[in-house]
Write a protein that holds these residues in place. Structure first.
Motif, PDB file in Angstrom:
ATOM      1  N   VAL A   1       1.201   6.531  -6.879  1.00 13.74           N
ATOM      2  CA  VAL A   1       0.019   7.241  -7.383  1.00 13.74           C
ATOM      3  C   VAL A   1       0.193   8.751  -7.216  1.00 13.74           C
ATOM      4  O   VAL A   1      -0.077   9.532  -8.136  1.00 13.74           O
TER       5      VAL A   1
ATOM      6  N   SER B   1       7.908   6.435  -0.209  1.00 13.80           N
ATOM      7  CA  SER B   1       6.778   6.098   0.656  1.00 13.80           C
ATOM      8  C   SER B   1       6.977   4.725   1.299  1.00 13.80           C
ATOM      9  O   SER B   1       6.717   4.538   2.494  1.00 13.80           O
TER      10      SER B   1
ATOM     11  N   LEU C   1      -3.019  12.405   0.944  1.00 14.02           N
ATOM     12  CA  LEU C   1      -2.901  11.865  -0.407  1.00 14.02           C
ATOM     13  C   LEU C   1      -3.486  12.835  -1.425  1.00 14.02           C
ATOM     14  O   LEU C   1      -2.875  13.107  -2.469  1.00 14.02           O
TER      15      LEU C   1
ATOM     16  N   GLN D   1       0.825  -1.205   0.000  1.00 18.51           N
ATOM     17  CA  GLN D   1       0.000   0.000   0.000  1.00 18.51           C
ATOM     18  C   GLN D   1       0.865   1.262   0.000  1.00 18.51           C
ATOM     19  O   GLN D   1       0.570   2.231  -0.707  1.00 18.51           O
TER      20      GLN D   1
ATOM     21  N   SER E   1       6.240  12.197  -0.178  1.00 16.27           N
ATOM     22  CA  SER E   1       6.020  10.762  -0.320  1.00 16.27           C
ATOM     23  C   SER E   1       6.331  10.015   0.968  1.00 16.27           C
ATOM     24  O   SER E   1       5.620   9.068   1.340  1.00 16.27           O
TER      25      SER E   1
ATOM     26  N   LEU F   1       3.481   9.884   3.394  1.00 20.41           N
ATOM     27  CA  LEU F   1       2.398   8.955   3.066  1.00 20.41           C
ATOM     28  C   LEU F   1       2.670   7.595   3.697  1.00 20.41           C
ATOM     29  O   LEU F   1       1.763   6.960   4.253  1.00 20.41           O
TER      30      LEU F   1
ATOM     31  N   VAL G   1      -3.665   5.089   4.755  1.00 16.51           N
ATOM     32  CA  VAL G   1      -3.177   6.327   4.191  1.00 16.51           C
ATOM     33  C   VAL G   1      -4.183   7.441   4.483  1.00 16.51           C
ATOM     34  O   VAL G   1      -5.395   7.218   4.493  1.00 16.51           O
TER      35      VAL G   1
ATOM     36  N   TRP H   1       0.530   3.926  -3.010  1.00 18.28           N
ATOM     37  CA  TRP H   1       0.041   5.290  -2.829  1.00 18.28           C
ATOM     38  C   TRP H   1       1.113   6.318  -3.121  1.00 18.28           C
ATOM     39  O   TRP H   1       0.824   7.402  -3.650  1.00 18.28           O
TER      40      TRP H   1
END
Length: 251
Positions: A13, A186, A143, A6, A125, A128, A138, A10
């Motif tokens: 992303v 992250s 985010l 995850q 990052s 996160l 998160v 994230w």
């Protein structure tokens, strides 16, 4: 989905928003005032996020002293790094106008710009991943803030890169690489601090917050003010309220 995956997902992303903004600027000529408006909005979003998602939570989790020391350390690290990068030709890396130097005008500036963009993105990052450590999920507000602010960063920087004569391989290679590194940052923020003391987590979170605020003052806000200064303050305020609303709805 495993927590480490995850964190990687994230972060990637959020970093991918840089590629999105870059693609928009490469395919279409975006009016400078629109670039400045979006940049001001993104700056307001990040200011809200670092205040309510980072500094406030760092104080609550680890105390005032680690937060204050970390915040100042983060700001100092960014400013010193930015001074060195500016001397290498990356001073105007977020500018959409004619201020970015070409490689012919300033040899090595392309590398400096890429490194500068990476340094800008890493603190966002890391937090996160830290959010997954602290709460197991998160933060929707953080985010959203990172994603929303990354789009105008990629857009503005790419507009400047095009005007400086940099090719698509350099531009998209840079932003794609940074998106990947954002995911790894992250992941590192989660994996390295999964079992860390709360004081250390607060310190690292505050380091990221200090670096983000220094980045806003040195790079994003000047670009936001460049073309649309009459509405910069209002637009940033709307961005701040947007992230603040997401924070409360998501919390």
């Amino acid at each position: 989905m495993p927590m480490w995956l995850q964190a990687l997902m994230w972060g990637t992303v959020a970093g991918g928003a840089l590629v999105l903004g870059s693609g928009i600027a490469w395919l279409w000529k975006i009016p400078p005032k629109l670039v400045s408006t979006v940049m001001a909005f993104g700056a307001g979003v990040l200011i809200s996020a670092l205040a309510f998602e980072l500094v406030d939570e760092a104080v609550e989790g680890g105390g005032l002293l680690p937060t204050v020391v970390g915040f100042l350390a983060g700001a100092l690290i960014f400013v010193c790094s930015n001074v060195l990068l500016a001397r290498a030709g990356a001073k105007h890396r977020k500018r959409s106008g004619e201020k970015q130097p070409s490689e012919q005008d300033a040899p090595g500036s392309g590398t400096a710009i890429a490194i500068g963009a990476l340094i800008d993105g890493i603190p966002e990052s890391v937090v996160l991943g830290l959010g997954l450590v602290a709460s197991g999920t998160v933060s929707p507000a953080m985010l959203a803030a990172v994603f929303i602010s990354n789009v105008p960063e990629g857009l503005s920087s790419t507009a400047g890169m095009k005007k400086a004569g940099r090719g698509p391989a350099y531009v998209f290679g840079t932003w794609t690489g940074i998106a990947v590194f954002c995911g790894l940052a992250s992941l590192l923020g989660f994996a390295a601090l999964e079992n860390a003391p709360v004081e250390l987590i607060a310190f690292i979170t505050a380091v990221a917050a200090g670096g983000i605020l220094a980045m806003l003052a040195d790079t994003m806000i000047p670009e936001a003010f460049e073309e649309h200064h009459n509405l910069t303050g209002f637009t940033a305020s709307v961005g701040f309220l947007t992230a603040f609303t997401i924070h409360h709805v998501g919390g």
